[in-house]
Design an enzyme around this catalytic site. Structure first.
Site, PDB file in Angstrom:
ATOM      1  N   ARG A 118      12.333   3.038   0.577  1.00 54.10           N
ATOM      2  CA  ARG A 118      11.136   3.191  -0.267  1.00 54.10           C
ATOM      3  C   ARG A 118      11.491   3.558  -1.708  1.00 54.10           C
ATOM      4  NH1 ARG A 118       7.317   7.537   2.031  1.00 54.10           N
ATOM      5  NH2 ARG A 118       5.877   6.445   0.659  1.00 54.10           N
ATOM      6  N   CYS A 154       6.049  -5.401   0.536  1.00 51.40           N
ATOM      7  CA  CYS A 154       6.245  -4.071  -0.040  1.00 51.40           C
ATOM      8  C   CYS A 154       6.127  -2.977   1.037  1.00 51.40           C
ATOM      9  CB  CYS A 154       5.297  -3.883  -1.216  1.00 51.40           C
ATOM     10  SG  CYS A 154       5.931  -2.717  -2.415  1.00 51.40           S
ATOM     11  N   HIS A 200       5.181  -8.823  -4.494  1.00 52.78           N
ATOM     12  CA  HIS A 200       3.810  -9.115  -4.041  1.00 52.78           C
ATOM     13  C   HIS A 200       3.461 -10.580  -4.265  1.00 52.78           C
ATOM     14  CE1 HIS A 200       2.492  -4.991  -3.168  1.00 52.78           C
ATOM     15  NE2 HIS A 200       3.398  -4.675  -4.076  1.00 52.78           N
ATOM     16  N   GLU A 239       1.244 -12.196  -3.000  1.00 51.80           N
ATOM     17  CA  GLU A 239      -0.212 -12.398  -2.907  1.00 51.80           C
ATOM     18  C   GLU A 239      -0.884 -12.250  -4.281  1.00 51.80           C
ATOM     19  OE1 GLU A 239       1.456  -9.798  -2.045  1.00 51.80           O
ATOM     20  OE2 GLU A 239       0.331  -7.939  -2.389  1.00 51.80           O
ATOM     21  N   GLY A 244       0.867  -1.179   0.000  1.00 51.01           N
ATOM     22  CA  GLY A 244       0.000   0.000   0.000  1.00 51.01           C
ATOM     23  C   GLY A 244       0.895   1.218   0.000  1.00 51.01           C
ATOM     24  N   GLU A 245       0.640   2.108   0.917  1.00 55.92           N
ATOM     25  CA  GLU A 245       1.440   3.328   1.017  1.00 55.92           C
ATOM     26  C   GLU A 245       1.925   3.397   2.465  1.00 55.92           C
ATOM     27  OE1 GLU A 245       3.392   6.680   0.664  1.00 55.92           O
ATOM     28  OE2 GLU A 245       1.744   6.602   2.110  1.00 55.92           O
ATOM     29  N   SER A 246       3.232   3.264   2.642  1.00 57.14           N
ATOM     30  CA  SER A 246       3.750   3.028   3.987  1.00 57.14           C
ATOM     31  C   SER A 246       3.522   4.212   4.926  1.00 57.14           C
ATOM     32  CB  SER A 246       5.234   2.647   3.928  1.00 57.14           C
ATOM     33  OG  SER A 246       5.966   3.591   3.195  1.00 57.14           O
ATOM     34  N   ILE A 275       5.836  -3.567  -7.523  1.00 55.35           N
ATOM     35  CA  ILE A 275       5.064  -2.335  -7.745  1.00 55.35           C
ATOM     36  C   ILE A 275       5.706  -1.229  -6.914  1.00 55.35           C
ATOM     37  CG2 ILE A 275       2.805  -1.219  -7.596  1.00 55.35           C
ATOM     38  CD1 ILE A 275       1.547  -4.058  -7.591  1.00 55.35           C
ATOM     39  N   ARG A 276       6.353  -0.319  -7.595  1.00 53.55           N
ATOM     40  CA  ARG A 276       7.035   0.787  -6.910  1.00 53.55           C
ATOM     41  C   ARG A 276       7.769   0.236  -5.675  1.00 53.55           C
ATOM     42  NH1 ARG A 276       4.907   6.664  -4.963  1.00 53.55           N
ATOM     43  NH2 ARG A 276       6.723   7.752  -5.730  1.00 53.55           N
TER      44      ARG A 276
HETATM   45  N1  GLN Z   1       5.903   2.804  -2.682  1.00 56.48           N
HETATM   46  C1  GLN Z   1       5.110   2.370  -1.582  1.00 56.48           C
HETATM   47  C2  GLN Z   1       5.602   3.003  -0.279  1.00 56.48           C
HETATM   48  O1  GLN Z   1       6.612   3.600  -0.260  1.00 56.48           O
HETATM   49  C3  GLN Z   1       5.120   0.858  -1.448  1.00 56.48           C
HETATM   50  C4  GLN Z   1       4.553   0.235  -2.702  1.00 56.48           C
HETATM   51  C5  GLN Z   1       3.775  -1.019  -2.483  1.00 56.48           C
HETATM   52  O2  GLN Z   1       3.435  -1.375  -1.352  1.00 56.48           O
HETATM   53  N2  GLN Z   1       3.442  -1.663  -3.566  1.00 56.48           N
HETATM   54  O3  GLN Z   1       4.962   2.893   0.722  1.00 56.48           O
END
Ligand code: GLN
Length: 210
Positions: A117, A91, A179, A181, A58-60, A143-144
């Protein structure tokens, strides 16, 4: 996980997936494919009797903010350090489990590693690659993605992309920068359920994690 008829019910893992933000649903589906009905966790009381918790991608920064807002940051950390809760971070979850690199968000420091990150560029640099995971090929979606830049001596690397560790394990903790999952290969989740047990604080302190 296939049926485990010789397991006592009391020894079966009680599994939760943090469901405050991000990609928690694919984790629930993957766990269900293994016969595990995992609980969606949104409040501290829901952590109380779990043995295993997944921190999804997600977004940390948002995840940290919501964990603090709902009074779960300290509870989660305390239960893990007390040896009551094993953790699996993917992630953004892996970012939170590691130690601080001096940037936001604050980290849980439950894994003796630094996970930086957005280390491979933007969302457009996301990719899917076949990597050897514990010796077997697996389609891995990045993913990112973050990057492990430092691993402590008790952290084992279970998969790499080039020189970079992408799946690591330490006592009580499993963390992936991709990921597992997503897709239909349940091996990493099975490893979490069957090969990652809660681990107590004294040993974490010896590792210098806290
Ligand atoms: N870029 C996101 C972060 O810094 C992590 C990306 C992800 O969980 N797929 O939180």
């Amino acid at each position: 996980m296939s049926a485990r008829p010789n397991m006592q019910p009391s020894s079966a893992p009680r599994v939760g997936v943090l469901a405050l933000q991000g990609g928690f649903e694919p984790h629930l589906r993957m766990l269900a494919s293994l016969g595990v009905e995992a609980r969606e966790v949104r409040r501290p009381a829901q952590l109380a009797d779990l043995t295993h918790l997944v921190l999804p991608g997600g977004e940390s920064t948002t995840l940290h903010h919501l964990l603090a807002l709902f009074d779960m940051w300290d509870v989660l950390r305390a239960r893990a350090l007390a040896g009551e809760l094993a953790l699996f971070g993917t992630c953004a979850g892996a970012i939170l489990l590691g130690k601080s690199d001096g940037t936001r968000p604050p980290r849980l420091a439950l894994l003796d590693a630094v996970c930086v990150r957005n280390a491979y560029g933007t969302q457009l640099d996301s990719s899917r690659e076949t990597l050897a995971v514990a010796g077997q090929p697996m389609d891995c979606t990045f993913i990112r993605a973050p990057k492990f830049t430092r691993l402590g001596p008790d952290v084992s690397v279970l998969a790499r992309r080039g020189d970079d560790a992408v799946l690591v394990q330490a006592p009580g903790v499993l963390a992936a920068t991709f990921h597992p999952e997503l897709g239909d290969d349940p091996r990493v989740h099975r490893l979490f359920l069957e090969g990652c047990a809660p681990f107590a604080r004294a040993a974490h302190e010896r590792l210098g994690v806290v």
